[in-house]
Write an enzyme that holds these catalytic residues in place. Structure first.
Site, short mmCIF file in Angstrom:
data_model
loop_
_atom_site.label_atom_id
_atom_site.label_comp_id
_atom_site.label_asym_id
_atom_site.label_seq_id
_atom_site.Cartn_x
_atom_site.Cartn_y
_atom_site.Cartn_z
N SER A 133 7.59 -3.29 6.79
CA SER A 133 6.15 -3.87 6.64
C SER A 133 6.20 -5.24 7.74
O SER A 133 5.07 -5.86 7.72
CB SER A 133 5.98 -4.12 5.46
OG SER A 133 5.54 -2.94 4.68
N LYS A 192 3.81 -4.78 10.16
CA LYS A 192 2.30 -5.08 9.92
C LYS A 192 1.78 -6.45 10.92
O LYS A 192 0.54 -6.62 11.09
CB LYS A 192 1.93 -5.07 8.66
CG LYS A 192 2.25 -3.77 7.87
CD LYS A 192 2.19 -3.94 6.34
CE LYS A 192 2.71 -2.50 5.67
NZ LYS A 192 2.48 -2.85 4.31
N TYR A 213 1.52 4.82 12.00
CA TYR A 213 2.01 3.63 10.74
C TYR A 213 3.60 3.99 10.50
O TYR A 213 4.33 2.96 10.75
CB TYR A 213 1.00 3.73 9.57
CG TYR A 213 1.54 3.03 8.53
CD1 TYR A 213 1.51 1.78 8.39
CD2 TYR A 213 2.29 3.83 7.43
CE1 TYR A 213 1.99 1.08 7.29
CE2 TYR A 213 2.68 2.79 6.39
CZ TYR A 213 2.59 1.59 6.26
OH TYR A 213 3.06 0.92 5.24
N TYR A 219 2.86 -9.50 -1.07
CA TYR A 219 2.00 -8.75 -1.99
C TYR A 219 2.11 -9.70 -3.34
O TYR A 219 1.70 -10.73 -3.09
CB TYR A 219 2.83 -7.29 -2.23
CG TYR A 219 3.38 -6.81 -1.01
CD1 TYR A 219 2.36 -6.43 -0.07
CD2 TYR A 219 4.73 -6.66 -0.55
CE1 TYR A 219 2.75 -5.85 1.25
CE2 TYR A 219 5.18 -6.17 0.48
CZ TYR A 219 4.28 -5.57 1.53
OH TYR A 219 4.58 -5.18 2.69
N VAL A 231 10.38 -3.37 3.15
CA VAL A 231 11.30 -2.73 2.19
C VAL A 231 12.51 -2.49 3.02
O VAL A 231 13.70 -1.98 2.16
CB VAL A 231 10.57 -1.52 1.45
CG1 VAL A 231 9.52 -1.99 0.81
CG2 VAL A 231 10.11 -0.75 2.72
#
Ligand code: GLN
Length: 304
Positions: free
Chosen positions: A67, A70, A194, A239, A257
């Protein structure tokens, strides 16, 4: 002013401390290719404003950035769409897990932010436009290589394949987004892009260099855009652990992760840490602790 030799001592002390830890968290196991990784690894690297780079631990071992990609995807999507992106994704912390499905339905298919999976899938769709995924991925890798000043950065195809075969929650999110009219491309196409962006492998040395544009050392995108990306990293980058990370570390950061975290002390440092074991929120357990130690030792904080 942080002297390089003090920082070298700090990093060595942090790496030694992390090597002694027995509670190291659990590597992500929902992506089979990541499950077998050795949780004993730890690496840290810091780039300073004067061009110095210092590292400790397993700083030259590539890992899956997941991530953290991103952040770079968001920079590209904002470059293409500008503020129009914000009609499709919001800028609020979610308070839910990164892969949560719950909130997306109750909020009509508009994801809370570009860093939860639903928001990143929309952002990837926006960054893709009507190009083939290959073209977008080439732009993304090009951006990351330029920011890192290193051509030797690649997609780990085995990780991408592993997630393509098992990423059912992401398929659920993408199909729901499509049903709500918030994807322009077919779900499979967007997820292909993605999963491949998440499967980019980098070392902490490369990642710390790639974060220099966020620290203000390298101008790749407009400064006001950098400030906004940093704001989103602070509020949403971890998050449902974002508040805790801001409280403990005090710097904008984005986790993945794979166990990596990219953190930024604006004007002072770009920092990358990696340790594969995760905490309950899916953020690197020792990576977070290492950043907390570093922030305490250096005094780096955006809160004064
Ligand atoms: N590829 C991962 C997923 O979609 C990324 C999640 C993460 O790093 N938090 O589940």
């Amino acid at each position: 002013m942080t002297l390089a030799h003090d920082l070298a001592q700090d990093l060595a002390a942090i790496a030694a401390e992390m090597a002694s830890r027995t509670d190291r968290g659990q590597p992500a196991d929902y992506i089979p290719e990541l499950a077998a990784i050795d949780a004993k690894q730890f690496g840290i690297s810091v780039c300073l404003a004067d061009g110095t780079q210092l590292s400790a631990g397993d700083s030259a071992t590539p890992f899956s950035i997941q991530s953290i990609s991103k952040v770079f995807g968001l920079a590209i999507a904002l470059g293409r769409l500008g503020d129009q992106l914000w009609t499709r994704v919001r800028r609020e912390p979610s308070g839910h897990a990164f892969n949560s499905i719950l909130q997306l339905e109750s909020e009509g298919g508009i994801p809370r932010n570009p860093f939860v999976n639903a928001g990143a899938i929309v952002t990837t769709d926006a960054a893709l436009g009507h190009r083939p995924p290959k073209e977008y991925l080439a732009e993304l890798i090009g951006f990351i290589r330029t920011s890192a000043g290193d051509e030797d950065i690649h997609i780990d195809r085995a990780v991408a394949r592993s997630e393509t075969e098992t990423g059912h929650r992401n398929f659920a999110l993408a199909h729901f987004l499509k049903a709500q009219g918030n994807l322009t491309n077919p779900p499979d196409l967007v997820l292909g892009a993605y999963f491949h962006q998440c499967a980019i492998a980098m070392t902490v040395e490369q990642l710390a260099r790639a974060g220099r544009f966020l620290a203000g050392f390298q101008r790749l995108i407009a400064p006001e855009r950098v400030r906004r990306i940093n704001a989103l990293m602070l509020t949403c980058g971890h998050y449902d652990g974002s508040g805790e990370f801001a409280f403990r570390v005090g710097l904008p950061g984005k986790s993945g992760v794979g166990g990596g975290i990219l953190a930024v002390a604006p004007g002072r440092a770009s920092i990358a840490v990696w340790s594969p074991g995760l905490n309950a929120q899916g953020n690197s357990l020792l990576g977070t602790e290492a950043l907390e130690m570093l922030a305490r030792r250096t005094g780096w904080s955006i809160f004064g």
